[in-house]
Design a protein around this motif. Structure first.
Motif, PDB file in Angstrom:
ATOM      1  N   TRP A 190       0.840  -1.190   0.000  1.00 24.65           N
ATOM      2  CA  TRP A 190       0.000   0.000   0.000  1.00 24.65           C
ATOM      3  C   TRP A 190       0.876   1.241   0.000  1.00 24.65           C
ATOM      4  O   TRP A 190       1.873   1.306   0.704  1.00 24.65           O
ATOM      5  CB  TRP A 190      -0.880   0.048   1.253  1.00 24.65           C
ATOM      6  CG  TRP A 190      -1.887  -1.044   1.361  1.00 24.65           C
ATOM      7  CD1 TRP A 190      -3.197  -0.987   0.998  1.00 24.65           C
ATOM      8  CD2 TRP A 190      -1.677  -2.362   1.884  1.00 24.65           C
ATOM      9  NE1 TRP A 190      -3.815  -2.193   1.258  1.00 24.65           N
ATOM     10  CE2 TRP A 190      -2.903  -3.055   1.800  1.00 24.65           C
ATOM     11  CE3 TRP A 190      -0.575  -3.035   2.404  1.00 24.65           C
ATOM     12  CZ2 TRP A 190      -3.061  -4.361   2.222  1.00 24.65           C
ATOM     13  CZ3 TRP A 190      -0.724  -4.340   2.825  1.00 24.65           C
ATOM     14  CH2 TRP A 190      -1.953  -4.987   2.733  1.00 24.65           C
ATOM     15  N   ARG A 208      -2.093   7.744  -0.054  1.00 29.40           N
ATOM     16  CA  ARG A 208      -2.254   8.908  -0.933  1.00 29.40           C
ATOM     17  C   ARG A 208      -2.897  10.093  -0.221  1.00 29.40           C
ATOM     18  O   ARG A 208      -2.695  11.229  -0.607  1.00 29.40           O
ATOM     19  CB  ARG A 208      -3.100   8.541  -2.149  1.00 29.40           C
ATOM     20  CG  ARG A 208      -2.594   7.355  -2.932  1.00 29.40           C
ATOM     21  CD  ARG A 208      -1.201   7.510  -3.418  1.00 29.40           C
ATOM     22  NE  ARG A 208      -1.198   8.146  -4.711  1.00 29.40           N
ATOM     23  CZ  ARG A 208      -0.101   8.650  -5.265  1.00 29.40           C
ATOM     24  NH1 ARG A 208       1.039   8.607  -4.649  1.00 29.40           N
ATOM     25  NH2 ARG A 208      -0.155   9.212  -6.445  1.00 29.40           N
ATOM     26  N   SER A 242      -6.859   7.110   1.830  1.00 32.72           N
ATOM     27  CA  SER A 242      -6.831   6.343   0.586  1.00 32.72           C
ATOM     28  C   SER A 242      -5.409   5.859   0.331  1.00 32.72           C
ATOM     29  O   SER A 242      -4.441   6.416   0.854  1.00 32.72           O
ATOM     30  CB  SER A 242      -7.324   7.186  -0.595  1.00 32.72           C
ATOM     31  OG  SER A 242      -6.384   8.186  -0.914  1.00 32.72           O
ATOM     32  N   ASP A 287      -2.937   3.612  -2.877  1.00 37.29           N
ATOM     33  CA  ASP A 287      -2.771   2.793  -4.062  1.00 37.29           C
ATOM     34  C   ASP A 287      -2.307   1.430  -3.578  1.00 37.29           C
ATOM     35  O   ASP A 287      -1.398   1.332  -2.756  1.00 37.29           O
ATOM     36  CB  ASP A 287      -1.725   3.393  -5.009  1.00 37.29           C
ATOM     37  CG  ASP A 287      -2.235   4.628  -5.734  1.00 37.29           C
ATOM     38  OD1 ASP A 287      -3.468   4.810  -5.814  1.00 37.29           O
ATOM     39  OD2 ASP A 287      -1.397   5.416  -6.213  1.00 37.29           O
ATOM     40  N   GLN A 341      -7.333   1.015  -6.097  1.00 42.31           N
ATOM     41  CA  GLN A 341      -7.351   2.170  -5.214  1.00 42.31           C
ATOM     42  C   GLN A 341      -8.248   1.822  -4.044  1.00 42.31           C
ATOM     43  O   GLN A 341      -9.374   1.363  -4.247  1.00 42.31           O
ATOM     44  CB  GLN A 341      -7.845   3.411  -5.955  1.00 42.31           C
ATOM     45  CG  GLN A 341      -6.862   3.839  -7.029  1.00 42.31           C
ATOM     46  CD  GLN A 341      -7.401   4.965  -7.888  1.00 42.31           C
ATOM     47  OE1 GLN A 341      -8.568   4.989  -8.256  1.00 42.31           O
ATOM     48  NE2 GLN A 341      -6.534   5.911  -8.214  1.00 42.31           N
ATOM     49  N   THR A 360     -13.017  -0.439  -2.231  1.00 46.75           N
ATOM     50  CA  THR A 360     -12.020  -0.586  -3.289  1.00 46.75           C
ATOM     51  C   THR A 360     -12.614  -0.331  -4.661  1.00 46.75           C
ATOM     52  O   THR A 360     -13.829  -0.437  -4.853  1.00 46.75           O
ATOM     53  CB  THR A 360     -11.383  -2.000  -3.269  1.00 46.75           C
ATOM     54  OG1 THR A 360     -10.288  -2.026  -4.178  1.00 46.75           O
ATOM     55  CG2 THR A 360     -12.382  -3.069  -3.644  1.00 46.75           C
ATOM     56  N   LYS A 419      -7.905   0.327 -10.240  1.00 47.83           N
ATOM     57  CA  LYS A 419      -7.206   1.573 -10.537  1.00 47.83           C
ATOM     58  C   LYS A 419      -7.503   1.981 -11.976  1.00 47.83           C
ATOM     59  O   LYS A 419      -7.459   1.159 -12.885  1.00 47.83           O
ATOM     60  CB  LYS A 419      -5.711   1.410 -10.319  1.00 47.83           C
ATOM     61  CG  LYS A 419      -4.963   2.709 -10.444  1.00 47.83           C
ATOM     62  CD  LYS A 419      -3.554   2.603  -9.947  1.00 47.83           C
ATOM     63  CE  LYS A 419      -2.915   3.970 -10.098  1.00 47.83           C
ATOM     64  NZ  LYS A 419      -1.642   4.042  -9.485  1.00 47.83           N
TER      65      LYS A 419
END
Length: 180
Positions: free
Chosen positions: A112, A115, A136, A138, A152, A171, A174
């Protein structure tokens, strides 16, 4: 005399610009940042700026997960932690969560990258202030076929006494930009 006056003014400015609030609850109630509907409630209630120190706990927790360090993860979780996963599953208790992660880490290598983190607080149905972090990340992993997984993630993380009490996870795949 001028020197003393300048020193006194500088001292007053320093004291005036210093945040002397030590009670997180008082500080949070002073800064309303939105509103929310408490589960089971019929009216929206204010959401306040939350305890920023929870960001440090979350960063340590995510780093421990990236390092697959179950001992540190255990230290940062409440014994009665509750995890609401992406598929609706619920894991209750730190021991169950750590057992789940132990098996997951054997079969996978999740990672992870945080962000965003927003510390917030809201009054619960008892009128007490609950501390939350909306965050949040990625997420990357490799599936059973060796294909890279990119997602994400969003988390609502509840803290109690400096420990992670509850995690609610969301989730989405992405987004990948395609050439025009």
């Amino acid at each position: 005399m001028k020197k003393q006056t300048v020193l006194m003014i500088c001292g007053l400015l320093l004291v005036g610009c210093t945040n002397t609030t030590t009670d997180t609850k008082d500080a949070a109630e002073a800064i309303e940042i939105g509103s929310g509907l408490e589960q089971g409630a019929t009216e929206m209630t204010p959401v306040f700026a939350g305890d920023m120190s929870n960001q440090d706990v979350w960063k340590k927790f995510v780093q421990a997960a990236n390092d697959e360090n179950l001992e540190i993860m255990t230290e940062l979780e409440a014994d009665d932690i509750e995890i609401h996963g992406f598929g609706g599953e619920v894991i209750k208790g730190s021991k169950n969560h750590i057992d789940y992660c132990r098996e997951w880490f054997k079969a996978s290598d999740p990672n992870w990258q945080i962000r965003l983190m927003i510390a917030n607080a809201g009054k619960n149905k008892d009128g007490s202030l609950d501390q939350w972090l909306t965050t949040s990340a990625d997420y990357t992993d490799t599936d059973e076929n060796g294909k890279e997984v990119l997602e994400q993630h969003m988390y609502d993380v509840n803290f109690e006494n400096g420990k992670i009490k509850k995690i609610v996870a969301y989730t989405k795949k992405k987004s990948v930009e395609t050439p025009e």
